[in-house]
Design an enzyme around this catalytic site. Structure first.
Site, short mmCIF file in Angstrom:
data_model
loop_
_atom_site.label_atom_id
_atom_site.label_comp_id
_atom_site.label_asym_id
_atom_site.label_seq_id
_atom_site.Cartn_x
_atom_site.Cartn_y
_atom_site.Cartn_z
N SER A 227 0.92 -1.36 0.10
CA SER A 227 -0.02 -0.01 0.02
C SER A 227 0.64 1.09 0.06
CB SER A 227 -0.89 -0.06 1.23
OG SER A 227 -1.95 0.78 1.02
N ASP A 453 -8.81 -4.47 -5.89
CA ASP A 453 -8.25 -3.86 -4.64
C ASP A 453 -9.04 -2.56 -4.42
OD1 ASP A 453 -6.71 -2.05 -2.94
OD2 ASP A 453 -5.10 -3.48 -3.31
N HIS A 483 -7.17 -5.81 -0.38
CA HIS A 483 -6.37 -5.01 -0.56
C HIS A 483 -4.79 -5.70 -0.46
CE1 HIS A 483 -4.16 -1.17 -0.46
NE2 HIS A 483 -4.15 -1.26 1.02
#
Length: 514
Positions: A227, A453, A483
């Site tokens: 991320s 995602d 995610h």
């Protein structure tokens, strides 16, 4: 208001613990000197600090091995490398294989920004057992986070009130109230964290990582970023391309977007994830308890949120589940397909007038534990984002953009659009409109995008590959949900990542796993 959708759900394991119960320091210390020569004093890890989220010390690894913690000194201000220093909290698990097979340290950043790597790595440590055969697994609290000179803003009681406010104002009076409350939060950050606020940019954290590489004794930085950790990894590669070792970027932040474009992309991403959740629930052989069709599921959720705006329901005493908290909780559950069950149960419960599960999900997103104590997740997230990002959006900007956000997501559009005012009157100017990740001369970097995602939409992986430059980014696609990709335990993804990190086998460009 801080935009919680930008946080990586580093507290997912905490959420699971909370739900199962329901369903059953900053500091200069001397001057810098030659910081590359410092020796780390590794010891047993203490219990996490309140800023890290509290709790118990990390448990031993399943197959043996203890977690060890240390503090690395780094310059407070990288433009004055021999000036005052701060402590950067580190954690490691030594490689489990023979010393002759050890490659070095593998440094993790799990995202946020604002997530504590010192608490997150042990929570997921078993997932990286294969990588530990040849690497010391290492993570850290980036500057401004957890034990690393944490940004401090408001008290727990103030944060309870802050997260109960209406984050989707409907009229001018409510809009003024939201902006003023944001200014109040940001002023508290300046008052309580004046020393560290100018020094928490992603470029500062990247320089800390290069110091870490040297202190750990590695010629190259071997890295696993997830991320926001992909943005940090890209910025590191830009600043230190010759120091990049084997690196993986998973759940990729689009480095070409402005904050507005990023928020709009997330609106589309979370709407896609909600669509996939509704489709999954209604396509199973057993009856979906929250709607008979995909559209009915979404219509009932929209009605719930509209009703909560007029009349909240009991949540976790004495707090009530507001429209904002429910939206936040729904978003949190979309970070992982494993949490779709909790979302279903939370919605069932809310339709019966009980908002406990959705509030627990929201609390996890906001870094609040069962004792009512907040980590500094939101404070650090706001500080790092506002230091990195040049634009300062106004209520007028948001109003102009609302139709586009609502078209992208009827459910999340308003929430994400109004989140753009988070940096109103921030004390430190933002650095740029988007990060520079161009890295000519870097070793190959494996870039993984997940088609489902919600938080870092799939398109960002291609943008990252292009921005890194020719011959650097190697794209891998995972056709999945949630995610990130590696933690989905998909065998194809894990085989590709492990093959690269352990043996240097670069997968073919544009490999697809499903």
């Amino acid at each position: 208001m801080a935009n919680p959708f930008r946080l990586r759900a580093a507290a997912l394991t905490t959420t699971a613990v909370l739900l199962s119960a329901v369903l059953a320091g900053c500091g200069g210390s001397g001057k810098g000197g030659d910081l590359t020569a410092q020796k780390l004093d590794w010891k047993s890890c203490p219990a996490p600090s309140e800023a890290e989220g509290g709790g118990s010390p990390p448990s031993p690894l399943p197959n043996g091995g203890e977690w060890q913690c240390a503090t690395m000194r780094a310059p407070l201000d990288w433009s004055r490398p021999k000036g005052d220093t701060i402590g950067i909290a580190l954690i490691r698990a030594r490689a489990s294989g023979p010393a002759s097979a050890r490659i070095g340290s593998l440094v993790f950043n799990f995202g946020g920004p604002g997530g504590s790597g010192v608490t997150t790595l042990p929570a997921f440590g078993a997932d990286y057992a294969a990588l530990r055969t040849r690497y010391d697994l290492v993570s850290f609290d980036p500057r401004g986070v957890g034990r690393s000179a944490p940004v401090e803003c408001e008290s727990d009681a103030q944060l309870d009130e802050y997260f109960q406010q209406d984050a989707t104002p409907d009229d001018h009076a409510e809009q003024v109230q939201l902006v003023n409350r944001t200014k109040q939060f940001n002023a508290a950050c300046e008052k309580n964290s004046r020393e560290i606020l100018p020094h928490v940019r992603t470029t500062d954290a990247a320089r800390d990582m290069d110091l870490m590489r040297q202190v750990l004794g590695d010629d190259k930085l071997h890295y696993f970023g997830i991320s926001y950790g992909t943005e940090l990894g890209g910025v590191y590669a830009h600043l230190f391309p010759k120091h990049v070792g084997r690196a993986v970027l998973d759940a990729v932040v689009d480095p070409t977007q402005t904050p507005e474009e990023g928020a709009l992309g997330q609106a589309r991403g979370f709407q896609l994830a909600l669509d996939n959740f509704a489709r999954d629930c209604t396509s199973k052989t057993e009856e979906c308890p929250i709607g008979s069709t995909e559209q009915e599921v979404k219509d009932r959720i929209a009605k719930l949120l509209a009703d909560l705006e007029k009349k909240p329901i009991p949540g976790i005493f004495p707090r009530q589940l507001t429209q904002t908290a429910a939206t936040n909780g729904i978003a949190q559950s979309l970070y992982s397909k494993d949490f779709w069950l909790y979302l279903t149960e939370g919605l069932e419960q809310a339709y019966d007038g009980d908002g406990k599960i959705l509030m627990l999900l929201s609390d996890s997103m906001n870094g609040r534990n069962e004792n009512g104590e907040y980590s500094n997740l939101t404070a650090a997230n706001t500080a790092i984002n506002c230091s990195d990002e040049k634009p300062r959006y106004t209520a007028d900007d948001v109003r102009r953009k609302l139709p586009e956000f609502r078209a992208a997501s009827p459910l999340f559009g308003d929430f994400l659009a109004w989140g753009m005012v988070s940096c109103t009157d921030w004390a430190v100017p933002g650095a740029a409109y988007h990060p520079d990740v161009s890295a000519p001369g870097s070793a190959p970097i494996l870039v993984i995008g997940n088609t489902g995602d919600p938080a870092t939409p799939y398109e960002g992986s291609r943008k990252m590959v292009d921005a890194l430059g020719k011959g650097v980014g190697v794209e891998l696609t995972y056709k999945g949900q949630g995610h990130g990709a590696y933690d989905s335990k998909n065998k194809c993804v894990q085989s590709a990542v492990n093959g690269y990190l352990l043996d240097g086998r670069k997968p073919k460009a544009n490999t697809v796993c499903s």
